[in-house]
Structure formats: structure tokens, C-alpha cells
Design an enzyme around this catalytic site. Structure first.
Site, PDB file in Angstrom:
ATOM      1  N   HIS A 158       0.809  -1.221   0.000  1.00  0.00           N
ATOM      2  CA  HIS A 158       0.000   0.000   0.000  1.00  0.00           C
ATOM      3  C   HIS A 158       0.843   1.272   0.000  1.00  0.00           C
ATOM      4  CE1 HIS A 158       1.077  -0.326   4.203  1.00  0.00           C
ATOM      5  NE2 HIS A 158       0.755   0.941   4.329  1.00  0.00           N
ATOM      6  N   HIS A 206       2.056   6.987  -0.193  1.00  0.00           N
ATOM      7  CA  HIS A 206       1.079   6.152   0.516  1.00  0.00           C
ATOM      8  C   HIS A 206      -0.198   6.113  -0.314  1.00  0.00           C
ATOM      9  CE1 HIS A 206      -1.443   4.582   3.712  1.00  0.00           C
ATOM     10  NE2 HIS A 206      -0.357   4.356   4.412  1.00  0.00           N
TER      11      HIS A 206
END
Length: 159
Positions: free
Chosen positions: A64, A79
Site C-alpha cells: 500500500h 502512501h
């Protein structure tokens, strides 16, 4: 003297989408710049690319998020979405390995925006400079449409 020899790095958007100021991110860790300074992107695509030339230093568990270091030693973290760690890798495909040398625009992570949205999580993706001691100034460019790997979204002046 007087900035004649100042070193600047332009950081491209790692994700195609609309840029927003970090203060608009609905997560205090990012909006209060606790994890670093930078900008965020509201994605319209499904691919995260290298925002600069450098080396991938970390691919976070589940894919992620990733961190990289430029040749000038600037540390950047991307992110994808907010709280997406809880997805345990579902909807994320890592395309490179840690310690890979990459050029700006190299695909790093492919993600499924529908899988993220269907869990109720936000797609807003912070792009952070995580070593504030290495920079003198940071200029971010919110409110613009950006193309992954091409459109500059930040300019950093190094110490």
C-alpha cells in the site's frame, strides 16, 4: 551565496489525479505533517510510479506504500489511499523489488481503486518528504490535474 548554488529537485506526481494540500487530508498524521511534508493526490488512475529517479528503499507490507531515495539522498514516501494497510495487500500488486534502481515514471505498484473504495477507505494518496532535515524549502502545487511520472507537484530546495 544568495542561492546561486542552490540545489533543487522537482518531484513528479506518482499517481494520475488531482493534487490537494496535505492539510485537506482527512487523517491527522498526514494533515498535521507528522509523517513528513508534501502534498496529496486524489487518484483517477490505478498505477503508482516513481516520482523521481532513485532507489526503492522500502515496499511496505501489503504493497500500500513505498519509499525511495533520490541520488541527492532525498527520501520520498508514497502512501496509496488512507488506512489501506488494513487491506493486507488485497487490491495491490507490487511491480518492483526493494533496492531496485528506478527512473522517474517507472511503475512501482498497481492498485485497484474499486477494491479500496468498496471497503469505505479513502483513495487520497499522500506524497511525503520524510527527511525534513535535508530540505531548506518545499513548494507544493495543490489544485492541479497531474499525470503520473510527468507533472511536477513539488519543488524541494536541498540544504
Amino acid at each position: 551565496m544568495f542561492g546561486l548554488f542552490a540545489r533543487y529537485i522537482e518531484i513528479a506526481s506518482p499517481i494520475t489525479g488531482r493534487t490537494i494540500d496535505l492539510s485537506e487530508v482527512p487523517d491527522e498524521v498526514f494533515s498535521q505533517r507528522m509523517a513528513g511534508d508534501g502534498i496529496a493526490v486524489v487518484p483517477t488512475g490505478n498505477l503508482a510510479v516513481a516520482p523521481a529517479d532513485g532507489e526503492i528503499t522500502l515496499i511496505f507490507q501489503g504493497g500500500h506504500s513505498f519509499s525511495m531515495k533520490t541520488p541527492e539522498k532525498l527520501e520520498i514516501t508514497v502512501h496509496i489511499g488512507l488506512d489501506t494497510l488494513i487491506m493486507n495487500g488485497e487490491g495491490f500488486e507490487v511491480l518492483v523489488q526493494e533496492v531496485s534502481k528506478v527512473a522517474k515514471g517507472t511503475p512501482i505498484i498497481r492498485y485497484d481503486p474499486d477494491a479500496i473504495s468498496s471497503t469505505g477507505l479513502s483513495l487520497i494518496s499522500p506524497v511525503l518528504i520524510t527527511d525534513p532535515d535535508s530540505i531548506r524549502t518545499l513548494s507544493a502545487y495543490p489544485g492541479m490535474d497531474a499525470e503520473a511520472g510527468k507533472t511536477p507537484i513539488m519543488k524541494v530546495r536541498l540544504r
